[in-house]
Every structure is written in C-alpha cells, then in structure tokens.
Design a protein around this motif. Structure first.
Motif, PDB file in Angstrom:
ATOM      1  N   TYR A   1     -34.370   4.682  10.496  1.00  0.00           N
ATOM      2  CA  TYR A   1     -34.575   5.109  11.878  1.00  0.00           C
ATOM      3  C   TYR A   1     -33.241   5.332  12.588  1.00  0.00           C
TER       4      TYR A   1
ATOM      5  N   PHE B   1     -28.266  16.768  19.952  1.00  0.00           N
ATOM      6  CA  PHE B   1     -28.183  16.754  21.422  1.00  0.00           C
ATOM      7  C   PHE B   1     -26.750  17.011  21.877  1.00  0.00           C
TER       8      PHE B   1
ATOM      9  N   LEU C   1     -39.958  14.899  13.631  1.00  0.00           N
ATOM     10  CA  LEU C   1     -39.137  14.175  12.669  1.00  0.00           C
ATOM     11  C   LEU C   1     -39.510  12.696  12.631  1.00  0.00           C
ATOM     12  N   LEU C   2     -39.644  12.076  13.809  1.00  0.00           N
ATOM     13  CA  LEU C   2     -39.964  10.646  13.861  1.00  0.00           C
ATOM     14  C   LEU C   2     -41.405  10.383  13.401  1.00  0.00           C
TER      15      LEU C   2
ATOM     16  N   HIS D   1     -31.944   8.745  11.512  1.00  0.00           N
ATOM     17  CA  HIS D   1     -32.654   9.856  12.132  1.00  0.00           C
ATOM     18  C   HIS D   1     -32.355   9.963  13.627  1.00  0.00           C
ATOM     19  N   LEU D   2     -32.243   8.837  14.294  1.00  0.00           N
ATOM     20  CA  LEU D   2     -31.862   8.861  15.710  1.00  0.00           C
ATOM     21  C   LEU D   2     -30.433   9.380  15.864  1.00  0.00           C
TER      22      LEU D   2
ATOM     23  N   PHE E   1     -38.561  19.069  17.654  1.00  0.00           N
ATOM     24  CA  PHE E   1     -38.005  18.647  16.374  1.00  0.00           C
ATOM     25  C   PHE E   1     -37.935  17.119  16.281  1.00  0.00           C
ATOM     26  N   SER E   2     -37.482  16.483  17.349  1.00  0.00           N
ATOM     27  CA  SER E   2     -37.319  15.024  17.343  1.00  0.00           C
ATOM     28  C   SER E   2     -38.656  14.315  17.182  1.00  0.00           C
TER      29      SER E   2
ATOM     30  N   LEU F   1     -35.311  20.918  20.598  1.00  0.00           N
ATOM     31  CA  LEU F   1     -34.854  19.599  20.144  1.00  0.00           C
ATOM     32  C   LEU F   1     -35.936  18.547  20.355  1.00  0.00           C
ATOM     33  N   ALA F   2     -36.647  18.629  21.476  1.00  0.00           N
ATOM     34  CA  ALA F   2     -37.720  17.664  21.751  1.00  0.00           C
ATOM     35  C   ALA F   2     -38.819  17.766  20.710  1.00  0.00           C
TER      36      ALA F   2
ATOM     37  N   ILE G   1     -30.593  13.135  15.626  1.00  0.00           N
ATOM     38  CA  ILE G   1     -31.092  13.688  16.896  1.00  0.00           C
ATOM     39  C   ILE G   1     -29.997  13.663  17.955  1.00  0.00           C
TER      40      ILE G   1
ATOM     41  N   MET H   1     -34.039  24.761  14.552  1.00  0.00           N
ATOM     42  CA  MET H   1     -34.793  23.522  14.756  1.00  0.00           C
ATOM     43  C   MET H   1     -36.294  23.783  14.781  1.00  0.00           C
TER      44      MET H   1
END
Length: 320
Positions: free
Chosen positions: A10, A21, A178-179, A13-14, A174-175, A171-172, A17, A39
């Motif tokens: 995690y 950003f 992804l999570l 991955h964070l 994708f994030s 990005l939102a 992200i 993305m």
C-alpha cells in the motif's frame, strides 16, 4: 508471490499516486495532457489485467466494455442532456450489464474458444455501433460539446476541458481503481482467482464455485473498463467507433504484457512505456513502428515476464 507486511504494497502504491500528483505541477503542457490520457487508458489495462493476469482468461473482446462505457456516457450527455455524474454512472452501468451478459455466455467455453467467442461478441458490438450511425455517429464518431463537460458540485463548477481539472480527474479515477485492484488481489477472493488460473479443477475439488468466481471477475473487469471509457468520453470529448475495434482489444493485452501480467502497477508501466516509445520514435522517423518493434523484442528478451513481472521475479518478490 512472496508475502510482505500489509503496509508495504500500500505504501508503494500510495507513493506512485503521490508521484503522479507531483508531476502535475512540473510537467510541460504537452506531457501533462498525454499523462492524463495514459492514466485513463491504464485503468482500461487494469480491468483487462484482472481477467487475463489473475484469472488467466485470454480475451479479445474488452474493447466492447470500454466502448460501452464510452458510448453510454457520450450518448447520455449528447442525446439525453444528462449531467456528468449521471452520464458516468450510465456508462459504468452499461459496461457492467454487458459484462454480466457476455460472461454468462462466454464462460461456457474454455481456452482458445473463449478468446474467439469474446472477439466475435466485440465485433458484433462494433457493427451495431456502425449500424446505428444516426445515434452513434458511425465511423466519424461524435464530439461532446464543451458546455456539456462541466461537473457541477453544489455551488462549484469544474470544467473538465481545463487541463488541470482533467489531469486531477484522471488521477482520481486511476487512484481509486488502483487501490480497489490492490485490495481485490490481496483478498481471499483474489487468491481464489489465482488458484483458478493455476489449476481450476483442483480449485473445484476444494469446494469453490469457480464459475461464479470467474463471472464476478468478468463483471468487475468489464466495469473497470467501462469506467475508463466513460471517463475518456467526458474528459477528452470524443466518442468513436475505432475504440470498439479489435485493435483496442489487443492494445490492453500488449500494455499488460509489457508492464507485467498479474502485477497491479504493471498496466500503468506498460501503457506509459508503449505511449512514449511511439511518441518519441514517431518524432524521428515515419518508420517508427520498426523502432517500436525492436524495443519490444529487446524488452521480451530481457524482461520476459514484463517489466514489473521480471523485477518481482528477480529482486522484489513481495510486489503484488
């Protein structure tokens, strides 16, 4: 796959992200727009990776799920005048329902037959788009007008044609995906999917309903791809039949293989690599596909499991 502390994947991955950003503030205008597109398409590849990488189902029909989201959102905005959130939800619902129907039929086949059946369904979907050209725009497609691409949140309006808003929206999405993907593959259900990939008969003997597990994977995969398609229509303002062609079913397979199948960040790496190799090579020669082909051959020779897949195999066994 070797286990690691739950926090380690995690954190990785964070961190990815956070890097994306941060890049939004330093990238030149051209690369800023290109990375936003990458993305969104990486989300498409993540949906494909769930089915191909973790379940082991090779399909050539995922373009229809992407296009279901693309046209579901685009037609809802253009012909029905729906708001951006409602149009996105419509695209997502179209992809999920289509995936459920296709899954119930296609999962009755196995191996090469499954690949061919999904490709046939995708071709039918493509022909339907061309047949209803009065609604879909046919070969030419449709442009979503700028006034319809405004996200209203209470008293605040966000113009999705604004480069910064578009990047952050991509990005939102994708994030979140992804999570969600990371949570799925690290869950008990994700372990069942891997077991099905490795030996479906033995998984059945252990008492698992493999058909239901695969059907759920098809629906989740189709929904993720539809979310990518809906976002593409709303963020980039174009809805076209080319996105439903067989080529767009092969591209996510290529991106996943390049980045590393059954790795959560592999689809992003593969999409990023492919886009920039083509972009850089095409700037030097019209025979850029030759350079792309050479790069792919070298990649296969030195990274046979894809970039992240080979890194996991050789050095970082805890990568999800």
């Amino acid at each position: 796959m070797k286990d690691a502390s739950p926090a380690k994947p995690y954190a990785l991955h964070l961190g990815a992200i956070a890097l994306l950003f941060g890049l939004s503030f330093v990238l030149p205008e051209y690369h800023h727009g290109l990375l936003a597109r990458i993305m969104v398409l990486a989300v498409f590849a993540m949906g494909y990776n769930l089915l191909f990488g973790y379940v082991g189902l090779l399909t050539l029909g995922h373009a229809m799920f992407f296009s279901a989201g693309l046209y579901g959102a685009g037609l809802a905005v253009i012909h029905l005048g729906w708001s951006v959130p409602a149009a996105f939800a419509a695209g997502l619902a179209c992809g999920a329902l289509l995936a459920l129907g296709i899954g119930l039929l296609a999962l009755r086949t196995f191996g090469v037959a499954f690949m061919i059946v999904t490709m046939m369904f995708a071709q039918v979907f493509y022909l339907v788009i061309l047949y209803f050209a009065a609604w879909t725009g046919g070969d030419q497609g449709m442009v979503v007008p700028q006034p319809m691409r405004v996200l209203v949140l209470g008293s605040t309006s966000l113009d999705l044609t604004n480069p910064t808003v578009r990047y952050m929206s991509a990005l939102a999405l994708f994030s979140i995906v992804l999570l969600i993907s990371l949570a799925i593959v690290r869950s008990g259900y994700g372990r069942v999917l891997v077991a099905i990939r490795e030996n479906e008969e033995r998984t059945k003997m252990l008492g698992y309903d493999t058909f239901s597990s695969k059907l759920a994977a098809v629906v989740i995969s189709g929904s993720i791809c539809a979310a990518s398609g809906a976002a593409y229509a709303l963020l980039f303002g174009y809805v076209g039949s080319s996105f439903a062609s067989v080529q767009y079913s092969i591209l996510p397979l290529l991106w996943v293989l390049l980045g590393g199948a059954a790795t959560t960040l592999g689809p992003l790496i593969g999409t990023l690599f492919m886009y920039y190799v083509i972009d850089v090579a095409s700037g030097y020669t019209s025979a850029y596909l030759l350079i792309v082909g050479m790069a792919l051959i070298l990649l296969v020779l030195f990274f046979p499991r894809g970039i992240l897949g080979s890194i996991r195999q050789r050095w970082l066994g805890w990568l999800p």
